[in-house]
Structure formats: structure tokens, C-alpha cells
Scaffold this active site. Sequence first.
Site, mmCIF file in Angstrom:
data_model
loop_
_atom_site.group_PDB
_atom_site.id
_atom_site.type_symbol
_atom_site.label_atom_id
_atom_site.label_comp_id
_atom_site.label_asym_id
_atom_site.label_seq_id
_atom_site.Cartn_x
_atom_site.Cartn_y
_atom_site.Cartn_z
ATOM 1 N N CYS A 1 0.699 -1.500 0.248
ATOM 2 C CA CYS A 1 0.145 0.327 -0.225
ATOM 3 C C CYS A 1 0.904 1.323 -0.187
ATOM 4 O O CYS A 1 2.007 1.199 0.659
ATOM 5 C CB CYS A 1 -1.241 0.018 1.260
ATOM 6 S SG CYS A 1 -1.930 1.572 1.318
ATOM 7 N N CYS B 1 0.775 3.211 4.005
ATOM 8 C CA CYS B 1 1.234 2.684 4.681
ATOM 9 C C CYS B 1 2.332 3.763 5.248
ATOM 10 O O CYS B 1 2.710 3.946 4.371
ATOM 11 C CB CYS B 1 0.851 1.348 4.675
ATOM 12 S SG CYS B 1 -0.649 0.711 4.538
ATOM 13 N N HIS C 1 -3.632 0.419 7.928
ATOM 14 C CA HIS C 1 -4.943 -0.246 6.779
ATOM 15 C C HIS C 1 -6.500 -0.430 6.480
ATOM 16 O O HIS C 1 -6.541 0.070 5.436
ATOM 17 C CB HIS C 1 -4.152 -0.890 6.343
ATOM 18 C CG HIS C 1 -4.275 -1.275 4.755
ATOM 19 N ND1 HIS C 1 -3.005 0.129 3.504
ATOM 20 C CD2 HIS C 1 -4.707 -1.880 4.027
ATOM 21 C CE1 HIS C 1 -4.223 -0.860 2.520
ATOM 22 N NE2 HIS C 1 -4.523 -2.023 2.956
ATOM 23 N N ASN D 1 -13.469 9.780 -0.737
ATOM 24 C CA ASN D 1 -14.106 8.470 -1.879
ATOM 25 C C ASN D 1 -14.026 7.087 -1.029
ATOM 26 O O ASN D 1 -12.822 7.051 -1.037
ATOM 27 C CB ASN D 1 -13.856 8.502 -3.146
ATOM 28 C CG ASN D 1 -13.472 9.674 -4.189
ATOM 29 O OD1 ASN D 1 -14.631 10.033 -4.010
ATOM 30 N ND2 ASN D 1 -13.118 10.124 -5.011
ATOM 31 N N SER E 1 -9.380 4.292 -5.251
ATOM 32 C CA SER E 1 -8.070 3.313 -5.582
ATOM 33 C C SER E 1 -7.566 1.867 -4.667
ATOM 34 O O SER E 1 -6.505 1.223 -4.691
ATOM 35 C CB SER E 1 -7.982 3.247 -6.810
ATOM 36 O OG SER E 1 -7.038 4.242 -6.422
ATOM 37 N N HIS F 1 -6.366 2.094 1.910
ATOM 38 C CA HIS F 1 -6.297 2.875 3.488
ATOM 39 C C HIS F 1 -7.253 3.779 3.646
ATOM 40 O O HIS F 1 -7.316 4.874 2.512
ATOM 41 C CB HIS F 1 -5.419 2.899 2.895
ATOM 42 C CG HIS F 1 -4.301 3.605 4.193
ATOM 43 N ND1 HIS F 1 -3.209 2.411 4.622
ATOM 44 C CD2 HIS F 1 -4.347 4.770 4.883
ATOM 45 C CE1 HIS F 1 -2.725 3.338 5.995
ATOM 46 N NE2 HIS F 1 -3.476 4.604 5.953
ATOM 47 N N HIS G 1 -8.264 7.340 3.989
ATOM 48 C CA HIS G 1 -8.342 8.495 3.212
ATOM 49 C C HIS G 1 -9.046 9.240 2.896
ATOM 50 O O HIS G 1 -10.246 8.312 2.165
ATOM 51 C CB HIS G 1 -6.616 8.196 2.750
ATOM 52 C CG HIS G 1 -6.762 7.880 0.898
ATOM 53 N ND1 HIS G 1 -6.953 6.591 0.374
ATOM 54 C CD2 HIS G 1 -7.114 8.662 -0.247
ATOM 55 C CE1 HIS G 1 -7.496 6.475 -0.300
ATOM 56 N NE2 HIS G 1 -7.176 7.416 -1.372
ATOM 57 N N GLN H 1 -9.162 13.256 0.456
ATOM 58 C CA GLN H 1 -8.036 14.720 -0.761
ATOM 59 C C GLN H 1 -8.861 15.644 -0.211
ATOM 60 O O GLN H 1 -10.069 16.461 0.237
ATOM 61 C CB GLN H 1 -8.188 14.257 -2.212
ATOM 62 C CG GLN H 1 -8.262 12.286 -2.118
ATOM 63 C CD GLN H 1 -7.987 12.110 -3.954
ATOM 64 O OE1 GLN H 1 -7.102 12.821 -4.385
ATOM 65 N NE2 GLN H 1 -9.000 11.597 -4.622
HETATM 66 O O1 G1P Z 1 -7.821 10.985 -6.855
HETATM 67 P P1 G1P Z 1 -7.803 9.590 -7.374
HETATM 68 O O2 G1P Z 1 -8.507 8.637 -5.390
HETATM 69 O O3 G1P Z 1 -7.226 8.793 -7.625
HETATM 70 O O4 G1P Z 1 -9.634 8.867 -8.180
HETATM 71 C C1 G1P Z 1 -10.775 9.247 -7.668
HETATM 72 O O5 G1P Z 1 -11.131 10.581 -7.364
HETATM 73 C C2 G1P Z 1 -10.824 11.649 -8.906
HETATM 74 C C3 G1P Z 1 -11.941 12.900 -7.590
HETATM 75 O O6 G1P Z 1 -12.668 13.097 -7.563
HETATM 76 C C4 G1P Z 1 -11.510 11.331 -9.583
HETATM 77 O O7 G1P Z 1 -11.323 12.578 -10.574
HETATM 78 C C5 G1P Z 1 -11.272 10.176 -10.345
HETATM 79 O O8 G1P Z 1 -11.961 9.924 -11.323
HETATM 80 C C6 G1P Z 1 -11.164 8.971 -9.240
HETATM 81 O O9 G1P Z 1 -11.402 7.746 -9.271
#
Ligand code: G1P
Lengths: 364, 364
Positions: free
Chosen positions: A52, A55, A122, A167, A175, A178, A180, A182
Amino acid sequence: AQQFDFSDHSHRRYNPLTDSWILVSPHRAKRPWLGQQEAACKPNAPAYDPKCYLCPGNERATGVQNPNYESTYIFPNDYAAVKIDQPPLPHNDLGRDTLKNRLFKVQSVRGNCFVICFSPKHNLTIPQMKQSDLVHVINAWQKLYNDLAREAREDQKPFKYVQIFENKGTAMGCSNLHPHGQAWCLEAIPSEVSQELKSFGKYKHEHNADLFADYVKLELEEKTRLVLENDSFMIVVPYWAVWPFETIVVSKKKIASISHFDQKQKEDLASIMKQLTTKYDNLFETSFPYSMGIHQAPLNATGEELNNSWFHMHFYPPLLRSATVRKFLVGFELLGEPQRDLTPEQAAERLRKLDGKVHYLEKL
Amino acid sequence: AQQFDFSDHSHRRYNPLTDSWILVSPHRAKRPWLGQQEAACKPNAPAYDPKCYLCPGNERATGVQNPNYESTYIFPNDYAAVKIDQPPLPHNDLGRDTLKNRLFKVQSVRGNCFVICFSPKHNLTIPQMKQSDLVHVINAWQKLYNDLAREAREDQKPFKYVQIFENKGTAMGCSNLHPHGQAWCLEAIPSEVSQELKSFGKYKHEHNADLFADYVKLELEEKTRLVLENDSFMIVVPYWAVWPFETIVVSKKKIASISHFDQKQKEDLASIMKQLTTKYDNLFETSFPYSMGIHQAPLNATGEELNNSWFHMHFYPPLLRSATVRKFLVGFELLGEPQRDLTPEQAAERLRKLDGKVHYLEKL
Ligand SMILES: O=P(O)(O)O[C@H]1O[C@H](CO)[C@@H](O)[C@H](O)[C@H]1O
Ligand SMILES: O=P(O)(O)O[C@H]1O[C@H](CO)[C@@H](O)[C@H](O)[C@H]1O
């Protein structure tokens, strides 16, 4: 004669935040589903995963090594959607009324993007974290907000709005499991936020009142869409919810941004977030996917922006019927308007009745 | 000094149809993807499936038996989102300026929903159908539009707008692979359509010109976003595209609705739709998922509505990098504004170069 029944008859509801309508068709929940099934989540992940990139101590794609962090950890996104420096956009014939200037409107966007690890572990998620650890996450958000505002003021950094979000789950494009979130910080206020600011301004102008002050009052009176409340916040399935179990977390009194949170408000937010996400996981006994995020005042807000800002969080979870059957917002929703298959009141009732204290995995 | 490069530097583009902005971050296409993989499609379905509720002669959930149709077949949706009859909405204190009337705006919605089987063959898709068979689909759409308009006029049916669309592929919420689309007819004009009508009206008012007349002219001059054209239609990746390979099909001359199509325009639409969807399938050598639909004049349009209507179709396909990796419009996109990872010009160039005549499965 038969009476209009909101839980059976189709109707449209107005979203005063975004100035748009939603189609509610409660009887559609009865239709059979033969389409895509989401992957069921695997609750047996290890607390540390050597592969990961989030981590502690591990190496990221860029070769940077993560510190052995013990609480939260913030770093600039290795694949940032916006960057601090880029050449200025050429504006050759700007101002002239050409077809191009009418139809191809464009702005340069600088900024910065961050990843915020919620925990070194994780295999945790928000409902599984301790309330005191969630307070650390809220502290990290607050510090980031304040730091970015200061850098914009003192170092002329191109930062006007920071969109903090998470997300969660593969169904919402995450993806890495873990825990997290943004934060994308831009020199422009994003469309959705500027639309909300506009709506709050309009409401204030028309009614000489804060939209959210009136909304909080009304929801606490009606209680049919209420999911949770404490001293500082209420959570409701909004009257105009699009996603099946969408909720909105609203501060009961006006707080323009996370920058103004005191210790009590942080504890209250941590507590109500933990309870909401516990209910979510308990609903279908799965790690409930969602996108969530904070709407608040722009950085170094003008007086008018401050006036029109009221801290709130949106939770947009896709699941509809079970751990594997989600709502698709597709054809009619993209071309016509969003459509939902159960009423916000039905969704709120189910969430209200669920245990918000004990997570289903603890009961196993 | 370095120059601004649209294929490398972040920028926002304005969508004049919906009055909103899109964030373009071309360099983000380089990030690795470890998230959800879409199911690869299985091209070996039979031409007739005894379990499919859309195949000729089969029984549906309601017990009704489909006729042995040989071309297209339309029937009312067994799980319609709106119905022709329902009791009227009570309007107790309407008009009074209460908090409820300010914040809980609601409308009753009646209407009807239809399923349109494109072909009796279970295993075909639009690019695999003969052009002459696609003309039958367009005829079915035209007849439906005209019939609904007449029923509204002559029988006072609650029909004001018919949203014709197709959800193709499990990734876009389609639950049956049998080639079919839908039509949801409402007594209200859906949000997205009414926003477009408003924008066209505003453009006309400000510039004394049709937005699409100017747009078609500009795109045919620039050609960088052009994918296909024939006598009657052009297809471009719009300057403000959100989905990676989003396209818009626009009639070159003003046609308010499908009701006005002559035989030549039907042939031209069938031909250009077949070519576009062939390119789509050839892009990642898969049955390309999408939601698509028609925007056009409301039924029995007023003079102003007619003035502001221009036939066009939107295609919203989710795939980004391969047959199994899609774009997720989630956290930032839902809370901030839509974000894309390649420029519309890059997408258009790839689509332009692909074969639009021979489908990849024919080459195997
Ligand atoms: O930034 P990540 O986690 O790679 O990506 C994810 O969040 C982003 C922000 O909402 C989006 O634009 C991506 O399509 C999504 O896969
Ligand atoms: O009507 P269907 O095919 O059962 O359902 C599909 O299309 C509808 C209209 O876009 C959506 O509301 C549903 O979420 C989707 O699964």
C-alpha cells in the site's frame, strides 16, 4: 376519492441549494434488478499492507518514502489535478465579440492537491476509528484550511477554495482501501460551491434570513427526515436528496468554516460522523461506499462570501437495496433530471432506526 | 518562457448549455489505476434468449406476452417512474410565505414510460444493426413523439416532454443486454432540458443568433473536435465535454424535433449513429457502454420553446483507458465540479482516426 400519497405517487422536489429539481418515484423500488452487482467488501484486510502506498514507512510511486506516522498524515497528491505553477493562458483577442469568445470560454486553473491519511492502520474506516482519532482528522482539515488561507495571503499562492472530500469504496472510484481523503485547492471557486453561494445570497436577499437557519429549524420541527442530532450538528436526509441514502450534516448555528471550530464542535462532529457511518455500515452489513465532502467559506472570504457560507457536509452513497445493488444515475438522470426510487422520509426512517453505536462487525 | 499547453496545463471550460464549468487536467491521465475493474463483455450471447423479458414471444414480469415482433417493438414500462393517473397534490396553504413553502417545494408528476426494443435479435447492438434497421428505430421514436403530442392535445394526457434515451452496458445501469432504449414522458420539462432551453433563449436574446448555428459553424471551421459529419449532422466531442469520450450529435440546420425529420435526415442519422458507435466499440475492442439520449422541442411546444429548440443527441460513455477502466465522477466532481483527464481535442483525435465502417468483431 384516493388521496395523494408521497410514498406512492410520483412528484418532483426542488433543491434550493442548486436550483434544480429531482423526480421521486417511490413505487419503482419494487422493480426486479438483473443488472450489475457490486463486489462485496472483504473485511479481512491486514492492519499493515507492504504494497500500500499510503501505509507508514512505505514507498510511493514517486519514490518518496512515507514517514512512520502515528495519527494523520498529509502529503501533496503525486498526480495532482492542478499545480501551483503553470504558464499564463494567452488571451489574444479577448474582449472582442467573436464566436470563439462567446462559445469557447476558458480559464487557467492553478492550485494544489493533497492526500490525507486518516489513520496509519490500513484496515480501518471512519466508523471503526475512535472518536478521539476522528478529532485528529478534523484538526488536520482545520490546519490545512488555515495554512492554505495563510499561504494565499502571505505568499500569493493561487488558492481560493479548498474542496475537502473522501471517496470511499471501489463503487465510488476509490483505488486504495487505506482510510484517506483528499483536498483539492483551486484558484477558482468550483461550480457546485459557487452555485450554493449564489442560492444562499438569493435567499438572504429575498427573505432576510439564512437558508440554513430556516432549514435547520424546519427539519428539527418536522423530524421525519432527521437521522441524528447533537448540540452542534443535525443530520437529515435532505428533502431534495438524490442518492438513495444521501444525507447532509449541517451545523445548527452559523459557522462559516472549519477554521472557527472550537473543541466542543470538533468532538460533536467526530461523534456524529462516527454514528452516521456506523448506521451506514449497519444498513446492509457492509463497508458502505460513499463520496462525502465539506462545503464552507472560500479561503480569505470576502464579506459577502462569509455572509453566504454555512458549514455543511454532503454524503452521497450509491447503494440502494443491498451490499451489492446500487442506484445508477444514468440515462434519464443525466439527460433529464435525477430520479430516486424511495422517498427521503423512507430513507431517513430506516437510518434513524439503525444502531449508531455498535458496528455490525463488533457484533459478529 | 514556457507556453500554456492545453494538453498539459489545467484549465476550466464553460458549458454554455448548462451554464456550468468543467475542470480539465490532462496530465492526470498518467496516474496508475488500482481501483474497480468493469466486467469485460461477453460477445457470445444467443440471438434468442428464452429467459429475456424483451425477446419476441416471451413473457414479461407482469404476465403479458410479447408479440413475435420482427423490427422494433414499443410497450409501456412495467415499472414506470411516472403514471398517467394519480390523485392531485393537496395545496393547503399554498401562496402563504411559510418556511415550508419556501424550502419544501414540490410538484406532482404524471406521465408514462415506454421501453423500445430496437431489434428482435437479443445479441445485437446499434453498431451491429443494419442502417435500414436503425431507420426503423428512428421511425419508432418519431411515431412515439407524434402520438404522445397528439394524445396530449386531443385526449388531455399529462404529456409535455418525452425524454428518449438508451442505457447501454452494465456500467451504465442497464439490466438487460437485449438492444433497447426507453422514453419517459412527463407533464413537466426535466431540469436539464429546461436549463438548455433557458440558455438557448439567453444566447438568442444577447447575440440575436442560434447558439447551435454558431456552434456548428465554429466546430466545422476548427475541426479539432470533429469526429464525423454528413449532409445533415455533425458529431463533435464538445468543447466542454465531461465524460472522457463524450460526444454530441447536432443537426447542421435547425430542426426543432424528430417530428420534422424527412427520409434523408433519418438515413443520415442512422448512418452517423452507426459509424459513431462502431468507432466507440473499436476504441477499446469492447461493446462500449454509454447513456445516450435526444434533446429536442417539448411536445406541442409554444412559439418560444420552438424558437429555442434544436435537435441534438448526447452520448455519455464512461470508459477512460480500456475496456475495464472507467472514469468515476465522484468526490470532487459531485462536490466541486466535473473533472476530466484528457482534453476533448485528444479524445476527438482518437475517435476520428478509428474505423467507423468495419466493427472489430467482423475483423476477427
Ligand atoms: O484521485 P483518485 O482517488 O485517484 O481518483 C478518484 O477521485 C477523483 C476525485 O473525485 C476522481 O476524479 C477520479 O475519477 C476518482 O477515481
Ligand atoms: O429503467 P431501468 O433500465 O430498469 O433502470 C436504469 O435506467 C433508469 C433511467 O435512467 C435509472 O433510473 C436506473 O437507475 C437504471 O438502473
